[in-house]
Design a protein around this motif. Structure first.
Motif, mmCIF file in Angstrom:
data_model
loop_
_atom_site.group_PDB
_atom_site.id
_atom_site.type_symbol
_atom_site.label_atom_id
_atom_site.label_comp_id
_atom_site.label_asym_id
_atom_site.label_seq_id
_atom_site.Cartn_x
_atom_site.Cartn_y
_atom_site.Cartn_z
ATOM 1 N N THR A 63 0.804 -1.222 0.000
ATOM 2 C CA THR A 63 0.000 0.000 0.000
ATOM 3 C C THR A 63 0.843 1.282 0.000
ATOM 4 O O THR A 63 0.290 2.377 0.052
ATOM 5 C CB THR A 63 -0.916 0.017 1.249
ATOM 6 N N GLY A 64 2.172 1.153 -0.046
ATOM 7 C CA GLY A 64 3.028 2.327 -0.054
ATOM 8 C C GLY A 64 3.415 2.755 -1.454
ATOM 9 O O GLY A 64 2.815 2.347 -2.458
ATOM 10 N N VAL A 65 4.469 3.557 -1.536
ATOM 11 C CA VAL A 65 4.896 4.125 -2.813
ATOM 12 C C VAL A 65 5.355 3.041 -3.784
ATOM 13 O O VAL A 65 5.114 3.135 -4.991
ATOM 14 C CB VAL A 65 6.011 5.177 -2.586
ATOM 15 N N PHE A 66 5.996 1.986 -3.282
ATOM 16 C CA PHE A 66 6.434 0.912 -4.169
ATOM 17 C C PHE A 66 5.237 0.105 -4.689
ATOM 18 O O PHE A 66 5.194 -0.290 -5.848
ATOM 19 C CB PHE A 66 7.422 -0.013 -3.457
ATOM 20 N N GLY A 67 4.259 -0.154 -3.805
ATOM 21 C CA GLY A 67 3.054 -0.852 -4.241
ATOM 22 C C GLY A 67 2.296 -0.057 -5.288
ATOM 23 O O GLY A 67 1.793 -0.612 -6.270
ATOM 24 N N ASP A 68 2.213 1.258 -5.098
ATOM 25 C CA ASP A 68 1.559 2.120 -6.086
ATOM 26 C C ASP A 68 2.274 2.026 -7.433
ATOM 27 O O ASP A 68 1.626 1.994 -8.484
ATOM 28 C CB ASP A 68 1.558 3.570 -5.607
ATOM 29 N N ARG A 69 3.603 2.000 -7.382
ATOM 30 C CA ARG A 69 4.381 1.922 -8.621
ATOM 31 C C ARG A 69 4.128 0.599 -9.339
ATOM 32 O O ARG A 69 3.976 0.557 -10.565
ATOM 33 C CB ARG A 69 5.875 2.080 -8.292
ATOM 34 N N VAL A 70 4.071 -0.491 -8.580
ATOM 35 C CA VAL A 70 3.796 -1.809 -9.165
ATOM 36 C C VAL A 70 2.451 -1.814 -9.869
ATOM 37 O O VAL A 70 2.331 -2.242 -11.027
ATOM 38 C CB VAL A 70 3.844 -2.902 -8.074
ATOM 39 N N ARG A 71 1.419 -1.320 -9.200
ATOM 40 C CA ARG A 71 0.084 -1.347 -9.806
ATOM 41 C C ARG A 71 0.012 -0.467 -11.046
ATOM 42 O O ARG A 71 -0.629 -0.832 -12.046
ATOM 43 C CB ARG A 71 -0.962 -0.913 -8.771
ATOM 44 N N ALA A 72 0.670 0.679 -11.009
ATOM 45 C CA ALA A 72 0.656 1.568 -12.173
ATOM 46 C C ALA A 72 1.352 0.926 -13.375
ATOM 47 O O ALA A 72 0.866 1.013 -14.512
ATOM 48 C CB ALA A 72 1.333 2.896 -11.817
ATOM 49 N N GLU A 73 2.470 0.258 -13.111
ATOM 50 C CA GLU A 73 3.213 -0.367 -14.214
ATOM 51 C C GLU A 73 2.481 -1.587 -14.756
ATOM 52 O O GLU A 73 2.495 -1.852 -15.961
ATOM 53 C CB GLU A 73 4.615 -0.745 -13.736
#
Length: 317
Positions: A63-73
């Motif tokens: 749910t953090g910045v890395f998780g956001d990046r994964v979902r966006a990619e």
């Protein structure tokens, strides 16, 4: 019915740096930052999707910045995320050191992707026409080994399963290894991993040993061509073991810039070709071409499109 690939491998964030060489113990080396992007099983899914295979991620994500990046990619590549984000924990990361020869060395810190729950994965139900991708990173005792090996027992017999043990394969618990190889239709690894796993000293002996494992050996005994073992040989292509017989599938000579994700690209392209109905030998040749093109580009998710692979396979078309 249209097949799709479901990956239950770990997707993490790659923090990539280029170094002239690895530092000695206690030493230091000046590095050049090369980028931050999703890696791990993300590379396999991207390769499959770019080869035209509908693809979904069934692993955990944070749910953090890395998780956001994964979902966006994932969304940018047209890959569905089947599970909801894990509350209170971010996706993990690795530091990938790329030396002057293009070889990569990793240091990994696990996060939400290593905390998959049985409840979450129970909602993922592959169909008979689907393919499942498993990564050794997700089968460690400290990650999702117990959860995924139990879930694998619920996957329909008609669903083809590819298992990529990865560089930490020796750390997979014996019981998990037995359960996974007892169900996997395909096992794909590089030569180093193959010899490490089998205790053999060369790739040919190692792939014969791998081809006799669990479900792979049972498929061979039945005389089918629907499963076997693959040992990737880098620029030399790969070895394919079907029904106890070994085929060397030649590679494509290229100038490698970055080998990060090459094995993942190989696995994704192989699965896409199988889903398209290609014979395993033809699928392995397409996978070799995909991996060859991937290493000519800098970055972890450099798998080519289907048209680019077609052009390498048949330059005159």
């Amino acid at each position: 019915m249209t097949a799709r690939l479901i990956s239950v491998g770990n997707v993490i964030i790659d923090i990539v740096v280029r170094v002239p060489h690895l530092p000695e113990r206690g030493g230091d080396v000046l590095a050049e930052a090369a980028g931050v992007s999703p890696g791990g099983s993300f590379n396999t899914m991207v390769a499959a999707a770019r080869q035209g295979l509908p693809t979904a991620y069934a692993g955990a994500h944070g749910t953090g910045v890395f998780g956001d990046r994964v979902r966006a990619e994932l969304a940018a590549e047209g890959i569905d995320a089947l599970l909801s984000p894990t509350p209170g924990r971010d996706t993990g990361y690795d530091i990938a050191l790329i030396d002057a020869g293009g070889e990569r060395t990793f240091v990994t810190v696990f996060g939400a992707e290593a905390a998959l729950t049985a409840t979450a994965i129970s909602a993922v139900r592959p169909g008979d026409h689907d393919l499942v991708h498993l990564s050794g990173y997700g089968l460690l005792e400290r990650t999702n080994g117990a959860v995924l090996s139990a879930w694998l027992g619920t996957v329909p017999a008609g669903t083809r399963v590819l298992f990529d043990p990865g560089p930490l394969a020796a750390d997979i618990p014996d019981e998990t290894w037995r359960l996974v190889t007892g169900r996997a239709d395909w096992l794909s690894c590089n030569a180093r991993e193959a010899t490490m796993l089998t205790g053999e000293t060369d790739a040919v002996a190692a792939i014969l040993a791998l081809g006799a494992l669990g479900a792979l050996g049972a498929l061979g005994a039945l005389g089918g061509a629907s499963g076997g073992a693959i040992v990737r040989l880098g620029p030399d292509g790969c070895l394919l073991c079907l029904r106890g017989e070994i085929t060397h599938v030649a590679g494509f000579p290229v100038a490698a810039i970055d080998t990060t994700g090459a094995g993942d690209a190989h696995a994704g392209a192989f699965l896409a070709a199988l889903a398209a109905g290609e014979h395993p030998v033809a699928a392995a040749r397409r996978a070799n071409a995909c991996a060859a093109l991937a290493v000519t580009r800098s970055g972890p998710s450099t798998a080519p499109t289907r048209a680019e692979v077609d052009a390498l396979l048949d330059p005159g078309r």
